[in-house]
Design a protein around this motif. Structure first.
Motif, PDB file in Angstrom:
ATOM      1  N   GLU A 177       0.833  -1.209   0.000  1.00 10.36           N
ATOM      2  CA  GLU A 177       0.000   0.000   0.000  1.00 10.36           C
ATOM      3  C   GLU A 177       0.866   1.256   0.000  1.00 10.36           C
ATOM      4  O   GLU A 177       0.566   2.238  -0.680  1.00 10.36           O
ATOM      5  CB  GLU A 177      -0.939  -0.004   1.220  1.00 10.36           C
ATOM      6  N   ARG A 178       1.930   1.222   0.761  1.00 12.70           N
ATOM      7  CA  ARG A 178       2.844   2.371   0.773  1.00 12.70           C
ATOM      8  C   ARG A 178       3.374   2.658  -0.628  1.00 12.70           C
ATOM      9  O   ARG A 178       3.419   3.804  -1.077  1.00 12.70           O
ATOM     10  CB  ARG A 178       4.038   2.101   1.696  1.00 12.70           C
TER      11      ARG A 178
ATOM     12  N   GLN B 122       2.065   1.853  -3.508  1.00 10.96           N
ATOM     13  CA  GLN B 122       0.994   2.362  -4.385  1.00 10.96           C
ATOM     14  C   GLN B 122       0.693   3.828  -4.064  1.00 10.96           C
ATOM     15  O   GLN B 122       0.481   4.647  -4.960  1.00 10.96           O
ATOM     16  CB  GLN B 122      -0.279   1.530  -4.200  1.00 10.96           C
ATOM     17  N   MET B 123       0.675   4.135  -2.807  1.00  4.85           N
ATOM     18  CA  MET B 123       0.352   5.515  -2.418  1.00  4.85           C
ATOM     19  C   MET B 123       1.453   6.475  -2.854  1.00  4.85           C
ATOM     20  O   MET B 123       1.176   7.584  -3.321  1.00  4.85           O
ATOM     21  CB  MET B 123       0.107   5.585  -0.908  1.00  4.85           C
TER      22      MET B 123
ATOM     23  N   THR C  33       0.966   7.148  -6.444  1.00  2.06           N
ATOM     24  CA  THR C  33      -0.126   8.107  -6.661  1.00  2.06           C
ATOM     25  C   THR C  33       0.361   9.535  -6.424  1.00  2.06           C
ATOM     26  O   THR C  33       0.015  10.468  -7.144  1.00  2.06           O
ATOM     27  CB  THR C  33      -1.300   7.792  -5.705  1.00  2.06           C
ATOM     28  N   ILE C  34       1.170   9.679  -5.366  1.00  3.74           N
ATOM     29  CA  ILE C  34       1.686  11.021  -5.030  1.00  3.74           C
ATOM     30  C   ILE C  34       2.714  11.468  -6.078  1.00  3.74           C
ATOM     31  O   ILE C  34       2.822  12.653  -6.395  1.00  3.74           O
ATOM     32  CB  ILE C  34       2.319  10.999  -3.624  1.00  3.74           C
TER      33      ILE C  34
ATOM     34  N   VAL D  27       6.155  10.402  -5.866  1.00  2.00           N
ATOM     35  CA  VAL D  27       7.520  10.435  -5.327  1.00  2.00           C
ATOM     36  C   VAL D  27       8.039   9.006  -5.247  1.00  2.00           C
ATOM     37  O   VAL D  27       7.269   8.049  -5.138  1.00  2.00           O
ATOM     38  CB  VAL D  27       7.604  11.106  -3.930  1.00  2.00           C
TER      39      VAL D  27
END
Lengths: 498, 444
Positions: free
Chosen positions: B11-12, B14-15, B18-19, B21
């Motif tokens: 999840e980290r 993927q997030m 999305t951001i 970075v």
């Protein structure tokens, strides 16, 4: 949520009692007749234990809270409140210790306080910590009074101004004012930082210090923090750190290493002592060695003659005592437990995850809700509730509609420099699933705003009460149970429905 | 990963994608590189099992009122806390909620605080109570600030003798940056009358504690008349338990009344969190600090509660505010509301009677011991001053060997009061405990 619950006074009937008390076991003494109260306590209610418990339990069901709900209230750090903390703060040796029983009988409490002073100092890069202030605002006042004492001791009592950025919490200017200072506002620049040119223009020989929140209330790290500190120091001033947003920088940066002279910690935010519906908090403070002699007492230290034992002491040039006794000790037990649960890596994980969650929310919402400053944020993001194609919809409507989706609204209309501000702080303890549900709700609300704005204007729909008449509350204040006032209100409501 | 954090490694990733970075460190580019990611030299993390054990040991090193007989008061009191209170205070719906800024989803907290305000008014006979201050000392300091704000050009606040020395210290600290002048008559012979005589046309208020630090109760009716005649306000700091029997600040005509609310079901907690009770005459409601909850109705006409008269508060008034209070002691106010509801008029009177009669029984027994004297020059409630034949520290050491925490050593603050002990007797000290105290004192 529970339906209507009447005021507790309406359950009262003569002769009832809710406690089991001992009977008198000594001969009664004569009472001083002239000093007795006249009214026989007639206004206090009479209830049984089950009635009281049911009433307050039913009231509790009319609250949103972290235990049930995502609560992304910006600037408040509504993170998980660990259950262990509630157990250990109630250990009999803590909960039933008298604050004046003396150091010899309080070694367990003092050891914990000494430990916590050291842990907080290490996390923030300061030399000394006082655990006394009761809340963040008291920590602020502590700091500004320490600045005042420091300048006076150096013969610089003429320093009469405290600089406060326009993005600051209201407590900052209020604190500076009640400490006897003139407040001078400093502008923010387009990137959300302190405007360095404006800062230079405001600094003068009258400057006693600057109060700076970092990350600031826009959720942004003050990129020029060391330049800001240098400018203030060069002018002979001191730099105060408002630690409200410390949750973003545990293990990321130490305030004591970037030029802050003094800072308060909100133990009830960063170190997760529960907010309690408004308090209690704890506003412990840390500072540089130069300011340590002025800290409020009592503080705690190891005894010089026997380092296995602890003593309380008042620093030599202390500004005095901010409150009675040793601070909000129950909060200190919880904060200590939190730090010792997580350790260094765990604390850094807290901030990394808090910042990741906030940026994820920002990244997924920024196309619909424009960020106040469009750059990577820290632990919170400030968006604007200005939805393209929905000119009649305001931030308040969006906040109230979120309630229908089962979320507590973000902080709204703060910071003051951002029109229609929505300040979202997810914290590190929320799951991806919760964040996605919240984001989906925000996106759905934006669609509703365009196509059916009345859904927003009339929200919330399913709460125990809907939008409340705040003007009536202020114009005809009823601040205490009054059967006649209540009857008038009920009659008016009845008349309106007919 | 700690058990408080829910993101998986996937999840980290993927997030972060999305951001936009590459890694978590990339989120902190705005932090200057030279100071970024400093080492934290902290002890290794501990398991819940280890933490419970360690904290149990630490707590066990404190003296505590559940294992000892406590006759110590002096501002913090060992009173009965009914079991029902913690059952309410520990409901997550109360303790994990924030300040009720969104009233539609905070009616529980709002109504509870409204009822706290109402119960404090019922107890004190005052018109208005706010949603709390940090403790008795800070509430009293706010009373001084408010009195000066009400009185306008008068800057002096007179502090009558017999005020708790910690309250005096708190006021001196909190008011040091203001123009308020705290005045007191520190001669050992100074009386309340002498303090009243100091009230003049520069005086905003007289502050009186009754029962005072030494336990003495003062008849304040005539004091109020004289203070008002001089155009000043009367501030009474009271003991909420004493009001189960004795005259209220409302009856005597106090303009502002404050108290340490800790006796109202909060417990000792080594000094905090406690509860600052603050109430006043309705004339001054726009000058009151802190939060207020008021009754109103919603768009459908249903009754409900909101934070009100908000224009007084720091987040709106900013540098024009007279107080910076934001966080208060809301959960302790809830405890006090539950306490007052459980005890009600019958229970509160009974608790006050138990304190009064047992304290007088103890005082009479001790007065009969050779070498001891009891100051009975004024009526007292639950505390009284005992003159001792030996240093108080020696006596307390001997009492502790018998499982008794003795009284407060008044000589520690004031050398003129050497060998004087302030003893406190409450409903928690039964006759057997009192008899054991008296027997031990007599055998020294």
């Amino acid at each position: 949520m529970s339906t209507y619950e009447p005021p507790i006074f309406e359950y009262s009937a003569p002769g009832k009692i809710g406690v089991n008390l001992p009977t008198l076991d000594v001969p009664p003494a004569e009472l001083p007749v002239g000093l007795l109260r006249d009214d026989g306590l007639a206004a206090l209610p009479e209830l049984t234990e089950p009635e009281v418990i049911r009433h307050f339990t039913r009231l509790s069901q009319r609250n949103m809270c972290i235990d049930t709900t995502f609560y992304p209230l910006g600037s408040c750090t509504m993170k998980w409140n660990p259950k262990l903390h509630e157990e250990v703060a109630r250990l009999p040796g803590f909960a039933n210790a008298h604050p004046l029983q003396g150091d010899a009988l309080s070694q367990g409490a003092l050891a914990l306080m000494d430990d916590l002073q050291g842990l907080l100092a290490e996390i923030s890069g300061f030399d000394a910590v006082s655990l006394q202030p009761a809340a963040g605002a008291q920590g602020e006042l502590t700091g500004i009074l320490v600045f005042r004492a420091y300048h006076r001791q150096r013969g610089e009592a003429h320093r009469s101004e405290i600089l406060v950025p326009d993005s600051a919490h209201g407590t900052n200017p209020a604190t500076a004012a009640i400490a006897g200072y003139t407040v001078v506002e400093v502008k923010s620049d387009a990137d959300g930082n302190v405007d360095l040119d404006d800062l230079r223009a405001r600094l003068s020989p009258r400057t006693a210090g600057l109060m700076l929140t970092n990350p600031n209330t826009l959720g942004l790290f003050e990129q020029h923090v060391r330049d800001v500190a240098r400018l203030v120091h060069d002018a002979g001033g001191l730099v105060y750190g408002d630690g409200a947003n410390f949750n973003a920088i545990l293990g990321i940066v130490k305030p004591g290493e970037v030029g802050f002279d003094f800072m308060h910690y909100n133990l009830h935010k960063t170190f997760t002592t529960p907010h309690g519906g408004g308090g209690p908090g704890s506003g412990a403070v840390g500072c540089s060695a130069a300011l340590a002699p002025f800290l409020p007492g009592p503080r705690v230290r190891r005894r010089a003659d026997d380092p296995t034992r602890f003593e309380s002491f008042v620093p030599e040039q202390s500004i005095g005592r901010m409150k009675t006794f040793h601070g909000n000790f129950g909060m200190l037990v919880r904060a200590w437990t939190y730090i010792r649960t997580l350790g260094a890596a765990g604390l850094r994980e807290v901030s990394e995850t808090a910042v990741l969650n906030a940026n994820y929310v920002q990244a997924r919402l920024r196309h619909v809700y424009p960020p106040a400053v469009d750059r990577l944020c820290m632990h919170e993001t400030v968006l604007r509730g200005q939805i393209a194609g929905a000119p009649g919809v305001r931030t308040l409507d969006i906040a109230k509609r979120l309630i229908d989706y089962g979320f507590h609204p973000p902080t709204v209309y703060f910071p003051l420099i951002v029109p229609e501000a929505l300040m979202i702080e997810p914290t590190e303890t929320e799951s991806r699933r919760t964040l996605d549900a919240f984001i989906d709700a925000m996106l759905a609300i934006a669609e509703e705003a365009r196509h059916d704005p009345s859904l927003l204007h009339e929200a919330p729909h399913a709460t125990p009460v809907r939008r409340l008449d705040e003007v009536r509350a202020a114009r005809q204040p009823v601040l205490c149970y009054d059967a006649a006032a209540l009857a008038r209100l009920r009659e008016a409501a009845l008349a309106e429905t007919h | 990963m700690s058990h408080y954090i829910a993101l998986t490694a996937d999840e980290r990733e993927q997030m972060l994608a999305t951001i936009g970075v590459a890694d978590v460190a990339g989120l902190f580019a705005s932090v200057p590189a030279e100071v970024r990611f400093p080492p934290l030299r902290l002890p290794e993390p501990m398991s819940e099992i280890a933490l419970r054990r360690a904290l149990g040991q630490r707590a066990g090193r404190n003296a505590s009122a559940d294992r000892l007989s406590v006759f110590l008061g002096a501002g913090a009191y060992h009173h009965f806390v009914p079991s029902a209170i913690d059952q309410i205070v520990r409901r997550g719906e109360f303790y994990t909620a924030y300040t009720p800024y969104q009233p539609e989803v905070s009616q529980g907290t709002l109504q509870a605080i409204f009822e706290y305000q109402s119960l404090i008014c019922a107890l004190t006979g005052m018109d208005v109570a706010n949603a709390s201050h940090y403790d008795g000392g800070t509430a009293l300091a706010e009373a001084a600030v408010m009195a000066v704000a009400v009185a306008r050009r008068r800057q002096r606040v007179i502090v009558a003798p017999g005020i708790n020395p910690q309250y005096r210290a708190v006021m001196q600290t909190l008011l040091q940056g203001t123009s308020i002048e705290l005045v007191s008559d520190d001669r050992p012979s100074a009386s309340l009358d002498d303090a009243v005589a100091l009230v003049d046309d520069r005086t905003a208020a007289l502050i009186v504690q009754s029962p005072d630090f030494y336990g003495r109760m003062h008849d304040l009716r005539s004091v109020a008349t004289r203070v008002h005649a001089a155009g000043a306000l009367l501030v009474q700091h009271f003991d909420p338990i004493a009001l189960g029997l004795f005259q209220t600040p409302g009856e005597i005509g106090a303009d502002i009344a404050t108290a340490e609310g800790q006796p109202l079901g909060v417990g000792l907690n080594f000094g905090g969190p406690y509860l600052g009770v603050f109430c006043c005459n309705r004339k001054y409601v726009h000058k009151i600090a802190g939060r207020l909850v008021g009754l109103t109705n919603d768009v459908d006409g249903r009754e409900g509660y909101v934070l009100t008269l908000r224009a007084r508060e720091q987040d709106i008034r900013r540098e024009r505010a007279t107080s910076n209070i934001c966080t208060n002691q809301g959960l302790m106010a809830l405890a006090a509301a539950v306490y007052l509801s459980l005890l009600g008029r019958n229970g509160l009177r009974r608790v006050a009677e138990l304190c009064y009669h047992r304290a007088h029984y103890a005082a009479a027994q001790i007065a009969g011991l050779p070498g001891y004297t009891v100051d009975q020059s004024a009526p007292f409630f639950k505390e009284f001053v005992v003159g001792c034949p030996r240093p108080v520290a020696d006596i307390n050491a001997a009492l502790l060997e018998r499982g008794i925490v003795g009284g407060y050593d008044l000589g520690a603050d004031d050398p003129r009061r050497e060998r004087q002990m302030l003893l406190c007797v409450t409903e928690m000290n039964d006759r057997a405990e009192i008899d054991a105290l008296v027997a031990t004192l007599g055998a020294l």
